[in-house]
Design a protein around this motif. Structure first.
Motif, PDB file in Angstrom:
ATOM      1  N   TYR A 155       0.839  -1.200   0.000  1.00 39.80           N
ATOM      2  CA  TYR A 155       0.000   0.000   0.000  1.00 39.80           C
ATOM      3  C   TYR A 155       0.875   1.252   0.000  1.00 39.80           C
ATOM      4  O   TYR A 155       1.876   1.330   0.720  1.00 39.80           O
ATOM      5  N   GLN A 156       0.488   2.221  -0.813  1.00 32.93           N
ATOM      6  CA  GLN A 156       1.216   3.480  -0.885  1.00 32.93           C
ATOM      7  C   GLN A 156       0.324   4.532  -1.529  1.00 32.93           C
ATOM      8  O   GLN A 156      -0.776   4.235  -2.016  1.00 32.93           O
ATOM      9  N   TYR A 157       0.785   5.768  -1.501  1.00 35.24           N
ATOM     10  CA  TYR A 157       0.038   6.825  -2.171  1.00 35.24           C
ATOM     11  C   TYR A 157       0.140   6.626  -3.680  1.00 35.24           C
ATOM     12  O   TYR A 157       1.206   6.242  -4.187  1.00 35.24           O
ATOM     13  N   PRO A 158      -0.941   6.859  -4.419  1.00 36.09           N
ATOM     14  CA  PRO A 158      -0.870   6.678  -5.879  1.00 36.09           C
ATOM     15  C   PRO A 158       0.086   7.674  -6.510  1.00 36.09           C
ATOM     16  O   PRO A 158       0.232   8.799  -6.019  1.00 36.09           O
ATOM     17  N   PRO A 159       0.753   7.264  -7.584  1.00 29.72           N
ATOM     18  CA  PRO A 159       1.668   8.184  -8.264  1.00 29.72           C
ATOM     19  C   PRO A 159       0.906   9.345  -8.901  1.00 29.72           C
ATOM     20  O   PRO A 159      -0.307   9.257  -9.149  1.00 29.72           O
ATOM     21  N   GLU A 160       1.623  10.398  -9.156  1.00 24.73           N
ATOM     22  CA  GLU A 160       1.001  11.584  -9.750  1.00 24.73           C
ATOM     23  C   GLU A 160       0.386  11.242 -11.093  1.00 24.73           C
ATOM     24  O   GLU A 160       0.998  10.571 -11.925  1.00 24.73           O
ATOM     25  N   GLY A 161      -0.851  11.653 -11.287  1.00 25.73           N
ATOM     26  CA  GLY A 161      -1.550  11.408 -12.546  1.00 25.73           C
ATOM     27  C   GLY A 161      -2.366  10.129 -12.558  1.00 25.73           C
ATOM     28  O   GLY A 161      -3.111   9.881 -13.506  1.00 25.73           O
ATOM     29  N   PHE A 162      -2.242   9.313 -11.515  1.00 27.36           N
ATOM     30  CA  PHE A 162      -3.013   8.070 -11.463  1.00 27.36           C
ATOM     31  C   PHE A 162      -4.423   8.378 -10.969  1.00 27.36           C
ATOM     32  O   PHE A 162      -4.618   9.022  -9.940  1.00 27.36           O
ATOM     33  N   HIS A 163      -5.422   7.902 -11.726  1.00 22.89           N
ATOM     34  CA  HIS A 163      -6.823   8.159 -11.362  1.00 22.89           C
ATOM     35  C   HIS A 163      -7.322   7.028 -10.470  1.00 22.89           C
ATOM     36  O   HIS A 163      -7.529   5.901 -10.919  1.00 22.89           O
ATOM     37  N   LEU A 164      -7.506   7.341  -9.201  1.00 22.82           N
ATOM     38  CA  LEU A 164      -7.967   6.353  -8.225  1.00 22.82           C
ATOM     39  C   LEU A 164      -9.471   6.483  -8.054  1.00 22.82           C
ATOM     40  O   LEU A 164      -9.981   7.562  -7.748  1.00 22.82           O
ATOM     41  N   MET A 165     -10.195   5.386  -8.259  1.00 24.41           N
ATOM     42  CA  MET A 165     -11.647   5.403  -8.136  1.00 24.41           C
ATOM     43  C   MET A 165     -12.059   5.643  -6.683  1.00 24.41           C
ATOM     44  O   MET A 165     -11.358   5.215  -5.759  1.00 24.41           O
ATOM     45  N   PRO A 166     -13.185   6.321  -6.468  1.00 23.47           N
ATOM     46  CA  PRO A 166     -13.654   6.571  -5.094  1.00 23.47           C
ATOM     47  C   PRO A 166     -13.883   5.263  -4.334  1.00 23.47           C
ATOM     48  O   PRO A 166     -14.407   4.297  -4.877  1.00 23.47           O
ATOM     49  N   GLY A 167     -13.445   5.213  -3.088  1.00 24.47           N
ATOM     50  CA  GLY A 167     -13.648   4.040  -2.248  1.00 24.47           C
ATOM     51  C   GLY A 167     -12.614   2.950  -2.441  1.00 24.47           C
ATOM     52  O   GLY A 167     -12.700   1.903  -1.791  1.00 24.47           O
ATOM     53  N   LEU A 168     -11.634   3.178  -3.334  1.00 23.64           N
ATOM     54  CA  LEU A 168     -10.590   2.190  -3.565  1.00 23.64           C
ATOM     55  C   LEU A 168      -9.244   2.728  -3.073  1.00 23.64           C
ATOM     56  O   LEU A 168      -9.087   3.924  -2.850  1.00 23.64           O
ATOM     57  N   TYR A 169      -8.281   1.815  -2.926  1.00 27.33           N
ATOM     58  CA  TYR A 169      -6.979   2.164  -2.369  1.00 27.33           C
ATOM     59  C   TYR A 169      -5.883   1.675  -3.313  1.00 27.33           C
ATOM     60  O   TYR A 169      -6.034   0.648  -3.968  1.00 27.33           O
ATOM     61  N   ALA A 180     -10.259  -2.737  -2.997  1.00 25.42           N
ATOM     62  CA  ALA A 180     -11.315  -2.249  -2.111  1.00 25.42           C
ATOM     63  C   ALA A 180     -10.927  -2.322  -0.640  1.00 25.42           C
ATOM     64  O   ALA A 180     -11.492  -1.613   0.190  1.00 25.42           O
ATOM     65  N   MET A 181      -9.951  -3.168  -0.312  1.00 29.24           N
ATOM     66  CA  MET A 181      -9.544  -3.325   1.088  1.00 29.24           C
ATOM     67  C   MET A 181      -8.557  -2.234   1.486  1.00 29.24           C
ATOM     68  O   MET A 181      -7.501  -2.096   0.865  1.00 29.24           O
ATOM     69  N   PRO A 182      -8.864  -1.467   2.515  1.00 27.61           N
ATOM     70  CA  PRO A 182      -7.880  -0.489   2.991  1.00 27.61           C
ATOM     71  C   PRO A 182      -6.685  -1.194   3.603  1.00 27.61           C
ATOM     72  O   PRO A 182      -6.753  -2.382   3.932  1.00 27.61           O
ATOM     73  N   ALA A 183      -5.599  -0.477   3.761  1.00 30.81           N
ATOM     74  CA  ALA A 183      -4.397  -1.070   4.339  1.00 30.81           C
ATOM     75  C   ALA A 183      -4.709  -1.602   5.733  1.00 30.81           C
ATOM     76  O   ALA A 183      -5.056  -0.826   6.633  1.00 30.81           O
ATOM     77  N   PRO A 184      -4.622  -2.913   5.952  1.00 28.02           N
ATOM     78  CA  PRO A 184      -5.009  -3.471   7.244  1.00 28.02           C
ATOM     79  C   PRO A 184      -3.952  -3.317   8.327  1.00 28.02           C
ATOM     80  O   PRO A 184      -4.274  -3.383   9.519  1.00 28.02           O
ATOM     81  N   LEU A 185      -2.695  -3.124   7.930  1.00 28.95           N
ATOM     82  CA  LEU A 185      -1.605  -3.111   8.897  1.00 28.95           C
ATOM     83  C   LEU A 185      -0.965  -1.738   9.005  1.00 28.95           C
ATOM     84  O   LEU A 185      -0.699  -1.077   8.001  1.00 28.95           O
TER      85      LEU A 185
END
Length: 252
Positions: A155-169, A180-185
């Motif tokens: 899990y990490q922050y999306p790179p610049e310009g990457f379109h992340l859908m709402p509710g996804l990680y 769809a699963m947030p970072a659990p740890l």
């Protein structure tokens, strides 16, 4: 000239597509696991820590429906510890003498109690996503142990310009990078009973070993039996070879 231009354009498209695919398909992290190989065994300390991660983090959404609580004896839990773990869950039992179903604390003879009564309830609680049962997750994925470890640490922050859908990680090891699963740890989300620092990588490592055991609790016995069978066959072959040479020695 036009034909050459079309060939060049096609080649550029193919190369750009291949480059994109290589970026999208990030190779899994490669970890040396103690259970790998013919002589591989489970690290019981790590498996117990992984069980702690599962019960305190993963079990909020994911079940382990193929295991009984009593199976935890195989990785070193005492009967008292297993009873304590099981008693924290409630199961529906019955019917009683009046024909009614009733609730009771789970016991060591029960299957692991899942977080939801059915798939519909799990989807309603997770924005339509159905958290998978983890009993066989290591066997169900290619290079399963490395897949689980990479996913949990990816899990990490999306790179610049990457379109992340709402509710996804964003996860660099998940196909399409959107999960769809947030970072659990997170660091220190669990306080290990043996004092081991609970970093993300350590917890991912431990819970992967636990899930490998959950998928193949008979693995050590199977490997031991296989080695015994191979040893028997080698000895059996040598005995028959010597007997054959002795019997046919005087026959031309």
């Amino acid at each position: 000239m036009k034909r050459f231009y079309n060939i060049l354009l096609t080649a550029l498209v193919v190369l750009s597509t291949a480059a994109f695919a290589s970026i999208d398909a990030k190779p899994l992290k490669k970890v040396v696991w103690p259970f790998e190989g013919v002589f591989g065994t489970f690290d019981r300390q790590a498996a117990q820590r992984g069980a702690q991660v599962y019960f305190q983090v993963c079990s909020a959404c994911h079940g382990l429906s193929h295991l009984y609580y009593r199976n935890l004896k195989d990785i070193g839990f005492s009967e008292a510890e297993i009873k304590q773990i099981a008693s924290e869950k409630t199961v529906i039992d019955g019917p009683d003498d009046l024909g009614d179903m009733f609730e009771r604390p789970a016991s060591i003879s029960d299957f692991f109690v899942g977080p939801y009564p059915n798939e519909e309830a799990s989807r309603a609680a997770n924005n339509g996503a159905h958290p998978v049962d983890l009993s066989l997750i290591v066997k169900a994925r290619h290079d399963g142990a490395n897949y689980v470890y990479s996913l949990l640490t990816g899990y990490q922050y999306p790179p610049e310009g990457f379109h992340l859908m709402p509710g996804l990680y964003y996860n660099s090891y998940f196909e399409g990078h959107q999960i769809a699963m947030p970072a659990p740890l997170t660091d220190d989300i669990v306080e290990y009973m043996d004092g081991t620092p609970a970093t993300i990588s350590q917890m991912a490592h431990d819970v992967t070993i636990f899930l490998q055991w959950a998928a193949e609790p008979e693995m050590e016995h199977r490997k031991s039996m296989g080695l015994k069978v191979l040893l028997f066959l080698v000895i059996f072959t040598l005995v028959f070879y010597i007997a054959k040479r002795k019997i046919w020695r005087g026959i031309e």
